[in-house]
Design a protein around this motif. Structure first.
Motif, PDB file in Angstrom:
ATOM      1  N   LYS A   1     -21.082 -67.376 -34.277  1.00 36.43           N
ATOM      2  CA  LYS A   1     -22.756 -67.478 -34.297  1.00 36.43           C
ATOM      3  C   LYS A   1     -22.868 -66.310 -34.413  1.00 36.43           C
ATOM      4  CE  LYS A   1     -21.751 -71.508 -31.748  1.00 36.43           C
ATOM      5  NZ  LYS A   1     -21.759 -71.919 -29.805  1.00 36.43           N
ATOM      6  N   GLY A   2     -24.092 -66.136 -35.557  1.00 39.90           N
ATOM      7  CA  GLY A   2     -25.274 -65.031 -35.355  1.00 39.90           C
ATOM      8  C   GLY A   2     -24.939 -64.071 -36.348  1.00 39.90           C
ATOM      9  N   ARG A   3     -23.723 -64.744 -36.837  1.00 39.99           N
ATOM     10  CA  ARG A   3     -23.252 -63.329 -38.417  1.00 39.99           C
ATOM     11  C   ARG A   3     -23.294 -65.070 -39.573  1.00 39.99           C
ATOM     12  NH1 ARG A   3     -18.157 -61.288 -38.562  1.00 39.99           N
ATOM     13  NH2 ARG A   3     -17.456 -62.985 -37.764  1.00 39.99           N
ATOM     14  N   PHE A   4     -23.346 -65.741 -40.290  1.00 43.36           N
ATOM     15  CA  PHE A   4     -22.652 -66.715 -40.284  1.00 43.36           C
ATOM     16  C   PHE A   4     -23.798 -67.767 -40.534  1.00 43.36           C
ATOM     17  CE2 PHE A   4     -17.671 -66.430 -41.217  1.00 43.36           C
ATOM     18  CZ  PHE A   4     -17.855 -65.254 -41.301  1.00 43.36           C
ATOM     19  N   THR A   5     -23.723 -68.716 -42.164  1.00 44.02           N
ATOM     20  CA  THR A   5     -24.885 -69.508 -41.749  1.00 44.02           C
ATOM     21  C   THR A   5     -23.983 -70.896 -42.766  1.00 44.02           C
ATOM     22  OG1 THR A   5     -27.280 -68.192 -41.566  1.00 44.02           O
ATOM     23  CG2 THR A   5     -27.305 -70.296 -42.121  1.00 44.02           C
ATOM     24  N   ILE A   6     -24.487 -71.754 -42.978  1.00 44.05           N
ATOM     25  CA  ILE A   6     -23.970 -72.389 -43.204  1.00 44.05           C
ATOM     26  C   ILE A   6     -25.023 -73.356 -43.955  1.00 44.05           C
ATOM     27  CG2 ILE A   6     -23.734 -74.590 -41.303  1.00 44.05           C
ATOM     28  CD1 ILE A   6     -21.287 -75.784 -43.099  1.00 44.05           C
ATOM     29  N   SER A   7     -25.262 -74.047 -44.993  1.00 46.80           N
ATOM     30  CA  SER A   7     -25.968 -74.622 -45.355  1.00 46.80           C
ATOM     31  C   SER A   7     -26.117 -75.770 -47.036  1.00 46.80           C
ATOM     32  CB  SER A   7     -27.443 -73.444 -46.049  1.00 46.80           C
ATOM     33  OG  SER A   7     -26.582 -73.176 -47.609  1.00 46.80           O
ATOM     34  N   ARG A   8     -26.811 -76.194 -47.444  1.00 50.12           N
ATOM     35  CA  ARG A   8     -26.835 -76.882 -48.386  1.00 50.12           C
ATOM     36  C   ARG A   8     -27.627 -78.063 -49.314  1.00 50.12           C
ATOM     37  NH1 ARG A   8     -24.816 -82.975 -45.241  1.00 50.12           N
ATOM     38  NH2 ARG A   8     -25.197 -83.554 -47.396  1.00 50.12           N
ATOM     39  N   ASP A   9     -27.274 -77.629 -50.400  1.00 46.07           N
ATOM     40  CA  ASP A   9     -28.382 -78.633 -50.943  1.00 46.07           C
ATOM     41  C   ASP A   9     -28.101 -79.505 -52.357  1.00 46.07           C
ATOM     42  OD1 ASP A   9     -29.540 -78.930 -53.681  1.00 46.07           O
ATOM     43  OD2 ASP A   9     -29.378 -76.457 -54.117  1.00 46.07           O
TER      44      ASP A   9
ATOM     45  N   GLY B   1     -18.490 -55.056 -42.062  1.00 42.81           N
ATOM     46  CA  GLY B   1     -20.432 -55.176 -42.134  1.00 42.81           C
ATOM     47  C   GLY B   1     -20.529 -55.468 -43.609  1.00 42.81           C
ATOM     48  N   GLY B   2     -20.165 -56.341 -44.622  1.00 46.23           N
ATOM     49  CA  GLY B   2     -20.967 -56.312 -45.647  1.00 46.23           C
ATOM     50  C   GLY B   2     -21.060 -58.135 -45.949  1.00 46.23           C
ATOM     51  N   SER B   3     -21.408 -58.152 -46.974  1.00 45.71           N
ATOM     52  CA  SER B   3     -21.623 -59.835 -46.925  1.00 45.71           C
ATOM     53  C   SER B   3     -21.474 -60.637 -48.104  1.00 45.71           C
ATOM     54  CB  SER B   3     -23.044 -60.163 -47.336  1.00 45.71           C
ATOM     55  OG  SER B   3     -24.107 -58.967 -46.302  1.00 45.71           O
ATOM     56  N   LEU B   4     -21.482 -61.884 -47.957  1.00 48.59           N
ATOM     57  CA  LEU B   4     -20.263 -62.746 -48.867  1.00 48.59           C
ATOM     58  C   LEU B   4     -21.613 -63.969 -48.870  1.00 48.59           C
ATOM     59  CD1 LEU B   4     -16.363 -62.086 -48.947  1.00 48.59           C
ATOM     60  CD2 LEU B   4     -17.612 -61.574 -50.987  1.00 48.59           C
ATOM     61  N   ARG B   5     -21.829 -64.846 -50.257  1.00 51.06           N
ATOM     62  CA  ARG B   5     -21.775 -65.703 -49.872  1.00 51.06           C
ATOM     63  C   ARG B   5     -20.781 -66.945 -51.046  1.00 51.06           C
ATOM     64  NH1 ARG B   5     -26.961 -69.225 -53.089  1.00 51.06           N
ATOM     65  NH2 ARG B   5     -27.738 -70.726 -51.587  1.00 51.06           N
ATOM     66  N   LEU B   6     -20.272 -67.695 -50.097  1.00 51.43           N
ATOM     67  CA  LEU B   6     -19.240 -68.783 -51.050  1.00 51.43           C
ATOM     68  C   LEU B   6     -19.886 -70.257 -50.833  1.00 51.43           C
ATOM     69  CD1 LEU B   6     -16.760 -68.866 -47.868  1.00 51.43           C
ATOM     70  CD2 LEU B   6     -16.968 -67.106 -49.897  1.00 51.43           C
TER      71      LEU B   6
ATOM     72  N   LEU C   1     -22.130 -70.618 -47.530  1.00 51.37           N
ATOM     73  CA  LEU C   1     -21.438 -70.467 -46.229  1.00 51.37           C
ATOM     74  C   LEU C   1     -21.868 -69.114 -46.432  1.00 51.37           C
ATOM     75  CD1 LEU C   1     -20.401 -70.325 -42.885  1.00 51.37           C
ATOM     76  CD2 LEU C   1     -19.011 -69.928 -44.793  1.00 51.37           C
ATOM     77  N   SER C   2     -23.476 -68.355 -45.531  1.00 50.02           N
ATOM     78  CA  SER C   2     -23.723 -67.074 -45.748  1.00 50.02           C
ATOM     79  C   SER C   2     -23.413 -66.348 -44.913  1.00 50.02           C
ATOM     80  CB  SER C   2     -25.015 -67.025 -46.029  1.00 50.02           C
ATOM     81  OG  SER C   2     -25.549 -67.724 -46.977  1.00 50.02           O
ATOM     82  N   MET C   3     -22.504 -65.322 -45.100  1.00 49.62           N
ATOM     83  CA  MET C   3     -21.823 -64.710 -43.866  1.00 49.62           C
ATOM     84  C   MET C   3     -22.167 -63.051 -43.738  1.00 49.62           C
ATOM     85  SD  MET C   3     -17.856 -65.816 -45.468  1.00 49.62           S
ATOM     86  CE  MET C   3     -18.377 -65.332 -46.640  1.00 49.62           C
ATOM     87  N   ASN C   4     -22.488 -62.858 -43.048  1.00 43.21           N
ATOM     88  CA  ASN C   4     -22.836 -60.933 -42.993  1.00 43.21           C
ATOM     89  C   ASN C   4     -22.810 -60.954 -41.518  1.00 43.21           C
ATOM     90  OD1 ASN C   4     -25.086 -61.597 -44.462  1.00 43.21           O
ATOM     91  ND2 ASN C   4     -26.171 -62.938 -43.347  1.00 43.21           N
ATOM     92  N   GLY C   5     -22.772 -59.218 -41.402  1.00 42.90           N
ATOM     93  CA  GLY C   5     -22.006 -58.623 -40.778  1.00 42.90           C
ATOM     94  C   GLY C   5     -20.145 -58.968 -41.027  1.00 42.90           C
ATOM     95  N   LEU C   6     -19.481 -59.074 -42.082  1.00 45.54           N
ATOM     96  CA  LEU C   6     -18.246 -59.376 -41.283  1.00 45.54           C
ATOM     97  C   LEU C   6     -17.527 -58.551 -41.421  1.00 45.54           C
ATOM     98  CD1 LEU C   6     -18.076 -60.565 -45.541  1.00 45.54           C
ATOM     99  CD2 LEU C   6     -17.606 -62.062 -43.481  1.00 45.54           C
ATOM    100  N   LYS C   7     -16.451 -58.824 -40.415  1.00 38.78           N
ATOM    101  CA  LYS C   7     -15.472 -57.972 -39.559  1.00 38.78           C
ATOM    102  C   LYS C   7     -14.028 -58.634 -40.455  1.00 38.78           C
ATOM    103  CE  LYS C   7     -18.138 -59.109 -35.374  1.00 38.78           C
ATOM    104  NZ  LYS C   7     -17.766 -59.694 -34.203  1.00 38.78           N
TER     105      LYS C   7
END
Length: 123
Positions: A64-72, A15-20, A80-86
């Motif tokens: 889908k619905g848990r991870f979000t990819i983005s770029r700068d 259920g935790g989160s990480l941002r790669l 890669l923002s990861m929420n609701g980790l399993k």
């Protein structure tokens, strides 16, 4: 030659989160499509998400619905923002740059990979 430096992995509870983060060098960042892949112990490397130069995003169904990819583009970095980790998200996560076809939205990874960053989700 393109190079990747992945970071941000770690040990997290269910259920935790990480941002790669993936710092990219050796290419014109803004012109390219980037993707995240992952490889769990004893399994083949699998696609997780991609983001094109036009910011089209694609995800594998399991995230889908848990991870979000983005770029700068100013920082030459993909996130890669990861929420609701399993527990099944446990793997080494890798960044990749490949060929993306706008009309088919097909992605072909190249064969250059970084060291990856380990994500471990404990239950």
């Amino acid at each position: 030659q393109v190079q990747f430096k992945e970071s941000g992995g770690g040990l997290v509870q269910v259920g935790g989160s990480l941002r790669l983060s993936c710092e990219v060098s050796g290419t014109i960042f803004a012109d390219n499509t980037f993707a995240w892949y992952r490889q769990a112990l004893g399994k083949e490397r699998e696609f997780v998400a991609l983001i094109s130069s036009g910011r089209y995003r694609k995800y594998t169904d399991s995230v889908k619905g848990r991870f979000t990819i983005s770029r700068d583009n100013a920082e030459n970095t993909v996130y890669l923002s990861m929420n609701g980790l399993k527990p099944e998200d446990t793997a080494i996560y890798y960044c990749n740059m490949g060929r993306f076809l706008d009309w088919t939205r097909e992605y072909t990874p190249n064969d250059v990979w970084g060291q990856g960053t380990q994500v471990t989700v404990s239950s």
